[in-house]
Design an enzyme around this catalytic site. Sequence first.
Site, PDB file in Angstrom:
ATOM      1  CB  SER A  44      -0.827  -0.035   1.292  1.00 50.00           C
ATOM      2  OG  SER A  44      -1.377   1.224   1.581  1.00 50.00           O
ATOM      3  CE1 TYR A 103      -4.213  -2.010   5.289  1.00 51.67           C
ATOM      4  CE2 TYR A 103      -3.232   0.117   4.785  1.00 51.67           C
ATOM      5  CZ  TYR A 103      -3.791  -1.078   4.366  1.00 51.67           C
ATOM      6  OH  TYR A 103      -3.912  -1.338   3.021  1.00 51.67           O
TER       7      TYR A 103
END
Length: 265
Positions: free
Chosen positions: A147, A160
């Site tokens: 990501s 995350y």
Amino acid sequence: MARFAGKTIVVTGSGREKGLGQAILQRFADEGANCVVSDIAITAEVEGVAEELRARGAKVATIACDVSDAAACSALVEGTVAAFGGVDIFVNNAGIGFMMKPLLDVDPADWDKVIGVNLSGAFYCTQAAARAMIAGGRGGRILNIASQAAKSGFPHLPAYVSSKHGMIGLTRASAIELGAHGITVNAVCPNHVTTALGAEQNAYFSRLLGFDSVDAYVENMKRKNPLGRPGLPGDTAGACAWLASDDAVYITGEAINVSGGEEMH
Ligand code: ADP
């Protein structure tokens, strides 16, 4: 083009309609690969994803796997070898973590859960896939879906962000050790992708950053993006197909942004 004819691909967390994992499998199915659809449980939605891939002409197996369970990751790879005779491409896509909360409020149990799925899960699957690829003796490709949060900090997503940064570490560490076996390991780093998870994140960040509406937040994102739009699942699927192709044979340990150049701002 059938660049992946005779090859077998496994994508974890690929049973969701319109998800990133599904888009990756669709691309490889179109290019001739045998597909393993895997998700935490085999539901009607997962079977629907598999049926759609069969309609594209692919041979498809569905195998349940909770990636936070190391034994389940081994069983996923064993099931793949039993179904198709080997594994050529393994994509660590399963992910959770949009439990958006300020750092000071994050429950340690939630931290453990996110790290357990996103990072430990990718590690367990890398180990299992690499063992099978080495036994198969024909090399392989491991792809980690990271990501933008693998390279930058974002507010209210500490677990995350940390898990995705960790995925880049795993990518580099594995690439060094597995190169001798003809296995490349690379990560792709998408920006906001227009999936259900992406929409949830947009709603939260539009509020956190004081935008009048989700639309205003999305418009601002588009304006800041050199290519003028958010990411689509197919953008990431295309990068995965290239990284798994013969054209990328000499590329390993990389973490490639698939983000329309968003990081330049
Ligand atoms: P996005 O919406 O960002 O594109 P995906 O659609 O690829 O993400 O969704 C991530 C996938 O990961 C989902 O299919 C979800 O069911 C799956 N998943 C979540 N937790 C686990 C887990 N522990 N093991 C395997 N898959 C999981």
